[in-house]
Scaffold this active site. Structure first.
Site, PDB file in Angstrom:
ATOM      1  N   LYS A 112      -2.814  30.451  18.111  1.00  0.00           N
ATOM      2  CA  LYS A 112      -2.781  30.782  19.540  1.00  0.00           C
ATOM      3  C   LYS A 112      -2.546  29.559  20.405  1.00  0.00           C
ATOM      4  O   LYS A 112      -1.877  29.639  21.429  1.00  0.00           O
ATOM      5  CB  LYS A 112      -4.090  31.453  19.964  1.00  0.00           C
ATOM      6  CG  LYS A 112      -4.180  32.905  19.571  1.00  0.00           C
ATOM      7  CD  LYS A 112      -5.168  33.625  20.474  1.00  0.00           C
ATOM      8  CE  LYS A 112      -5.236  35.110  20.153  1.00  0.00           C
ATOM      9  NZ  LYS A 112      -6.256  35.791  20.962  1.00  0.00           N
ATOM     10  N   LYS A 195       1.492  40.747  11.274  1.00  0.00           N
ATOM     11  CA  LYS A 195       0.466  41.713  11.640  1.00  0.00           C
ATOM     12  C   LYS A 195       0.921  42.555  12.845  1.00  0.00           C
ATOM     13  O   LYS A 195       1.563  42.034  13.749  1.00  0.00           O
ATOM     14  CB  LYS A 195      -0.791  40.896  11.995  1.00  0.00           C
ATOM     15  CG  LYS A 195      -1.983  41.661  12.452  1.00  0.00           C
ATOM     16  CD  LYS A 195      -3.131  40.710  12.806  1.00  0.00           C
ATOM     17  CE  LYS A 195      -2.962  40.133  14.207  1.00  0.00           C
ATOM     18  NZ  LYS A 195      -4.206  39.728  14.861  1.00  0.00           N
ATOM     19  N   LYS A 198      -0.758  43.627  19.658  1.00  0.00           N
ATOM     20  CA  LYS A 198      -0.399  43.996  21.022  1.00  0.00           C
ATOM     21  C   LYS A 198       0.403  42.897  21.696  1.00  0.00           C
ATOM     22  O   LYS A 198       1.038  43.123  22.721  1.00  0.00           O
ATOM     23  CB  LYS A 198      -1.638  44.358  21.843  1.00  0.00           C
ATOM     24  CG  LYS A 198      -2.710  43.300  21.885  1.00  0.00           C
ATOM     25  CD  LYS A 198      -4.017  43.877  22.452  1.00  0.00           C
ATOM     26  CE  LYS A 198      -5.224  43.127  21.905  1.00  0.00           C
ATOM     27  NZ  LYS A 198      -6.453  43.914  21.962  1.00  0.00           N
TER      28      LYS A 198
HETATM   29  P1  TYM Z   1      -9.244  41.961  18.457  1.00  0.00           P
HETATM   30  O1  TYM Z   1      -9.559  42.459  19.813  1.00  0.00           O
HETATM   31  O2  TYM Z   1      -8.033  41.126  18.269  1.00  0.00           O
HETATM   32  O3  TYM Z   1      -9.127  43.192  17.455  1.00  0.00           O
HETATM   33  C1  TYM Z   1     -10.154  44.179  17.376  1.00  0.00           C
HETATM   34  C2  TYM Z   1     -10.325  44.654  15.950  1.00  0.00           C
HETATM   35  O4  TYM Z   1      -9.095  45.218  15.467  1.00  0.00           O
HETATM   36  C3  TYM Z   1      -8.731  44.605  14.248  1.00  0.00           C
HETATM   37  N1  TYM Z   1      -7.274  44.533  14.160  1.00  0.00           N
HETATM   38  C4  TYM Z   1      -6.564  44.957  13.114  1.00  0.00           C
HETATM   39  N2  TYM Z   1      -6.947  45.522  11.951  1.00  0.00           N
HETATM   40  C5  TYM Z   1      -5.975  45.861  11.088  1.00  0.00           C
HETATM   41  N3  TYM Z   1      -4.657  45.631  11.312  1.00  0.00           N
HETATM   42  C6  TYM Z   1      -4.236  45.066  12.459  1.00  0.00           C
HETATM   43  N4  TYM Z   1      -2.935  44.858  12.686  1.00  0.00           N
HETATM   44  C7  TYM Z   1      -5.217  44.697  13.426  1.00  0.00           C
HETATM   45  N5  TYM Z   1      -5.146  44.126  14.651  1.00  0.00           N
HETATM   46  C8  TYM Z   1      -6.426  44.026  15.092  1.00  0.00           C
HETATM   47  C9  TYM Z   1      -9.364  43.213  14.304  1.00  0.00           C
HETATM   48  O5  TYM Z   1      -9.509  42.656  13.019  1.00  0.00           O
HETATM   49  C10 TYM Z   1     -10.677  43.514  14.973  1.00  0.00           C
HETATM   50  O6  TYM Z   1     -11.628  43.983  14.024  1.00  0.00           O
HETATM   51  N6  TYM Z   1     -12.529  38.210  17.956  1.00  0.00           N
HETATM   52  C11 TYM Z   1     -12.342  39.649  17.859  1.00  0.00           C
HETATM   53  C12 TYM Z   1     -13.274  40.424  18.766  1.00  0.00           C
HETATM   54  C13 TYM Z   1     -14.708  40.056  18.613  1.00  0.00           C
HETATM   55  C14 TYM Z   1     -15.582  40.445  17.576  1.00  0.00           C
HETATM   56  C15 TYM Z   1     -16.848  39.868  17.903  1.00  0.00           C
HETATM   57  C16 TYM Z   1     -15.430  41.181  16.415  1.00  0.00           C
HETATM   58  C17 TYM Z   1     -15.429  39.307  19.494  1.00  0.00           C
HETATM   59  N7  TYM Z   1     -16.715  39.194  19.069  1.00  0.00           N
HETATM   60  C18 TYM Z   1     -17.939  40.045  17.077  1.00  0.00           C
HETATM   61  C19 TYM Z   1     -16.538  41.357  15.599  1.00  0.00           C
HETATM   62  C20 TYM Z   1     -17.785  40.780  15.924  1.00  0.00           C
HETATM   63  C21 TYM Z   1     -10.918  39.992  18.239  1.00  0.00           C
HETATM   64  O7  TYM Z   1     -10.248  39.248  18.895  1.00  0.00           O
HETATM   65  O8  TYM Z   1     -10.516  41.231  17.834  1.00  0.00           O
END
Ligand code: TYM
Length: 333
Positions: A112, A195, A198
């Protein structure tokens, strides 16, 4: 006793990756009866610029998405991160536990921040320490996430261990990442090595939870594939990332194992399989986007749910923060 925590960023637009890798699995977890806490992590979202009006809308839309997917705000705790200040408070403490070197190794930071990391926000760098606080402020033991978040949960384990070690306590549990099922890494429909995200500039690369039936069908019809027929066993997908991705999506949406899917569709051409997948995707996703739109008509009700969720979350978080302050030696705790 086990306690589940996970979060999703309200940074605009939920994808099929978020749904299959996270939301759908949260619903399954909730329905096993284990205490589950799910967050919209608005403080993570602002590590990169967010337009205020968009952030507000995306946070409410994510709440609507959670509920439309099947989360019950009575059974699970659903809340918005900034409404529970204990996250940021514990996050500061973890900034003082985590090491610069640990953060520099995070692949998401490297991706990023890119070449221009001097211009990235300090929050983007510190982000995994806040994520550790999200999890540990509830003494959560299990963290369902997609593949891409595994390294951050491992860092959370390192932070819990270092805190316990430095203060000679057995206070924070060392949480387990839970990365299970066929869709823990949903790939782009245009490139099986990337992957689904969005932030991909091509909208054709992803299915959005707000896409209508025609758009979903068209994106699947145009998805990149190879010219071979589908294999009849999973090992036939090994060197075929695009084919594997579509079969994994089918498996996760239908809740049928990859092997059982292939036993059924093995030998078919994509011209036959894609319409099956499109029909299944529309059948599963259209009710969710419909329900999201309906819920978004009453944002006051969403705000009420979030306020109540924050109250319930604070009941757990506040004594844990207080105990943490005591361990550290902060006067007043
Ligand atoms: P974020 O918002 O990018 O994504 C949310 C969740 O969706 C999953 N995900 C995917 N799984 C499978 N295939 C994909 N292409 C895909 N894109 C996204 C992510 O793995 C995630 O589970 N840092 C985290 C948010 C967060 C969090 C936490 C998660 C903040 N604090 C504490 C767990 C525990 C994030 O940016 O997810």
């Amino acid at each position: 006793s086990p306690r589940v925590f996970s979060g999703i960023q309200p940074s605009g637009g939920l994808t099929l990756g978020n749904y299959l890798g996270a939301m759908k699995r949260f619903v399954d977890t909730q329905n096993t009866g284990v205490q589950s806490i799910y967050c919209m992590v608005d403080q993570h979202a602002i590590t990169v610029w967010q337009d205020p009006e968009n952030l507000r809308r995306a946070t409410r839309e994510l709440c609507a998405g959670y509920i439309a997917s099947g989360l019950d705000p009575e059974k699970s705790i659903l809340f918005n991160q900034s409404q529970v200040p204990e996250h940021a408070q514990l996050g500061w403490i973890f900034n003082c536990v985590a090491r610069m070197g640990w953060m520099q190794r995070m692949t998401q930071w490297k991706d990023k921040a890119g070449k221009n990391s001097q211009n990235a926000s300090l929050g983007l760098f510190a982000y995994p320490a806040l994520m550790a606080a999200d999890i540990l402020i509830y003494h959560a033991t299990h963290v369902p996430v997609g593949e891409d978040q595994k390294q951050h949960v491992e860092l959370t384990r390192d932070i819990a261990n270092k805190f316990n070690h430095d203060y000679k306590v057995d206070f924070f549990p060392v949480p387990e990442p839970v990365i299970e099922g066929a869709a823990t890494r949903v790939m782009s429909l245009r490139d099986g090595s990337k992957k689904m995200s969005k932030s991909d500039p091509s909208d054709a690369s992803r299915i959005n939870l707000t896409d209508d039936a025609d758009t979903i069908a068209k994106k699947i019809r145009k998805a990149k594939t190879d010219p071979e027929a589908l294999p009849s066993e999973a090992k036939g997908l090994e060197d075929r990332p695009e084919a594997r991705n579509l079969v994994n999506i089918y498996s996760a949406l239908s809740e049928v194992s990859v092997d059982a899917v292939l036993a059924d569709v093995g030998g078919k051409q994509f011209s036959e399989f894609k319409p099956m997948l499109a029909e299944l995707a529309v059948e599963k996703l259209a009710p969710i986007s419909g329900e999201m739109a309906r819920l978004m008509e009453d944002t006051a009700e969403i705000d009420k749910i979030l306020a109540r969720g924050a109250e319930r979350a604070r009941e757990i978080a506040s004594p844990i923060l207080k105990e943490t302050y005591k361990i550290i030696g902060m006067v007043g705790a």
